[in-house]
Design a protein around this motif. Sequence first.
Motif, PDB file in Angstrom:
ATOM      1  N   ILE A  51     -13.640  -6.751  -5.716  1.00 60.61           N
ATOM      2  CA  ILE A  51     -12.147  -7.062  -5.411  1.00 60.61           C
ATOM      3  C   ILE A  51     -11.713  -7.655  -6.787  1.00 60.61           C
ATOM      4  O   ILE A  51     -12.088  -8.540  -7.394  1.00 60.61           O
ATOM      5  N   MET A  74       0.876  -1.291  -0.009  1.00 63.82           N
ATOM      6  CA  MET A  74      -0.132  -0.128   0.073  1.00 63.82           C
ATOM      7  C   MET A  74       0.899   1.233  -0.114  1.00 63.82           C
ATOM      8  O   MET A  74       0.647   2.129  -0.650  1.00 63.82           O
ATOM      9  N   ASP A 114      -2.075   5.181  -6.481  1.00 60.70           N
ATOM     10  CA  ASP A 114      -3.585   5.210  -5.427  1.00 60.70           C
ATOM     11  C   ASP A 114      -4.547   5.564  -6.449  1.00 60.70           C
ATOM     12  O   ASP A 114      -5.869   5.278  -6.179  1.00 60.70           O
ATOM     13  N   THR A 117       1.124   1.433  10.294  1.00 62.46           N
ATOM     14  CA  THR A 117       1.213   1.980   8.713  1.00 62.46           C
ATOM     15  C   THR A 117       1.751   3.390   8.773  1.00 62.46           C
ATOM     16  O   THR A 117       2.581   3.761   7.842  1.00 62.46           O
ATOM     17  N   ILE A 152     -10.703   2.558   4.017  1.00 63.10           N
ATOM     18  CA  ILE A 152     -10.331   1.078   3.932  1.00 63.10           C
ATOM     19  C   ILE A 152     -10.994   0.177   4.900  1.00 63.10           C
ATOM     20  O   ILE A 152     -10.798   0.469   6.289  1.00 63.10           O
ATOM     21  N   ILE A 185      -8.846  -4.782   3.626  1.00 61.47           N
ATOM     22  CA  ILE A 185      -7.472  -5.409   4.397  1.00 61.47           C
ATOM     23  C   ILE A 185      -8.115  -6.168   5.522  1.00 61.47           C
ATOM     24  O   ILE A 185      -8.682  -6.017   6.551  1.00 61.47           O
ATOM     25  N   HIS A 197      -8.569   7.991   1.158  1.00 63.03           N
ATOM     26  CA  HIS A 197      -9.337   7.025   1.087  1.00 63.03           C
ATOM     27  C   HIS A 197      -9.580   5.993   2.466  1.00 63.03           C
ATOM     28  O   HIS A 197      -9.096   6.245   3.153  1.00 63.03           O
ATOM     29  N   GLN A 208      -7.229   1.147  -5.890  1.00 65.78           N
ATOM     30  CA  GLN A 208      -7.672   1.730  -4.741  1.00 65.78           C
ATOM     31  C   GLN A 208      -7.766   0.531  -3.621  1.00 65.78           C
ATOM     32  O   GLN A 208      -8.489  -0.466  -4.064  1.00 65.78           O
ATOM     33  N   VAL A 209      -7.075   0.459  -2.512  1.00 62.93           N
ATOM     34  CA  VAL A 209      -7.281  -0.612  -1.503  1.00 62.93           C
ATOM     35  C   VAL A 209      -8.365  -0.250  -0.763  1.00 62.93           C
ATOM     36  O   VAL A 209      -8.767   0.969  -0.236  1.00 62.93           O
TER      37      VAL A 209
END
Length: 322
Positions: free
Chosen positions: A76, A1, A10, A31, A58, A18, A56, A14-15
């Motif tokens: 996903i 990431m 990004d 992080t 998440i 998790i 973002h 896009q994450v």
Amino acid sequence: MRALFERRLDLDFQVVAINELADAKTIAHLTKFDSTHGLFPESVSHDGDTLNVGSHKIALLRSQNPEDLNWGDYDIDVLVECTGSYSDRATAQRHIDQGAKRVLFSHPATAEIDATIVYGYNHHQLHGRETIISSASCSTNCVIPVIDTLHKALGIQSGTTWTVHSAMHDQPVIDAYHNTDLRKTRSAFNSIIPVDTGLDKGIDRLIPELKGRFQSLAMRVPTVNVSAIDFAVVVEKNTDVDTVNSILRNASSNGFSEVLGYTQEPVASCDFNHDSRSAIVDGSQTRVSGSNLVALHTWFDNEWGYANRMIDVAQYWASKWH
């Protein structure tokens, strides 16, 4: 990431979720703060089970069982499997059965997956119809550009690789009863520790014409990041140090320019921390014994280089999905 954000990708990826067993506060903290790579380049916070990274949001999930993960709710495109807990197609398929369209392993996987990809070497083989692939290992990504270059130029009869790898999370800080490999029960920062490696099997899989010609050794050393691989190869054509270095220097500017570096500076391992290349040949350490035994030394950031290769693989793979 982190590599996605530092490369400003990004916007392309896009994450959205998790799956991590740790609590949200710890995830956000680790992080934002990284002992090896420094502060995260974006703002990081958490709100309940949502991780906020820049703009973002998440979702944070916590499950050890793929059947409990409703990936279909998150649309996903590719699930990046980084647990290291398994490497087989059947288990990866459990994520697809839960709605993930594709799985990318962050480590070598078993032979029945669709492809093992070393970016810069064979990523062009991806056609977009694959569902489960692997980006091999950090050490495989390091050796393949070097071995392929030497084999094409000089012909490799046989060889060995010796990986000198920084300490990893499967080693304890002090001696501990946690691993069936007795060497891995010893303190990571007290000793140089021999470990098993399957790097020679990775070479066999990716360069079939060299199958059985390499043997591999590895050891862990008390550093937190950046590793090295030493090669000793017997080549078919007579050669010398200048010729070998010229071959590898040219490869770093041409065929493997995206992933292979070359230096003759008097460097140490820490000089390659956060280096995104797969391998950097240290030409000052090249040796030739007689005219056919070649010894080489390469550096690689086993964390950052590999993270960037995974993104490169995902980016190229995505370009083939349409």
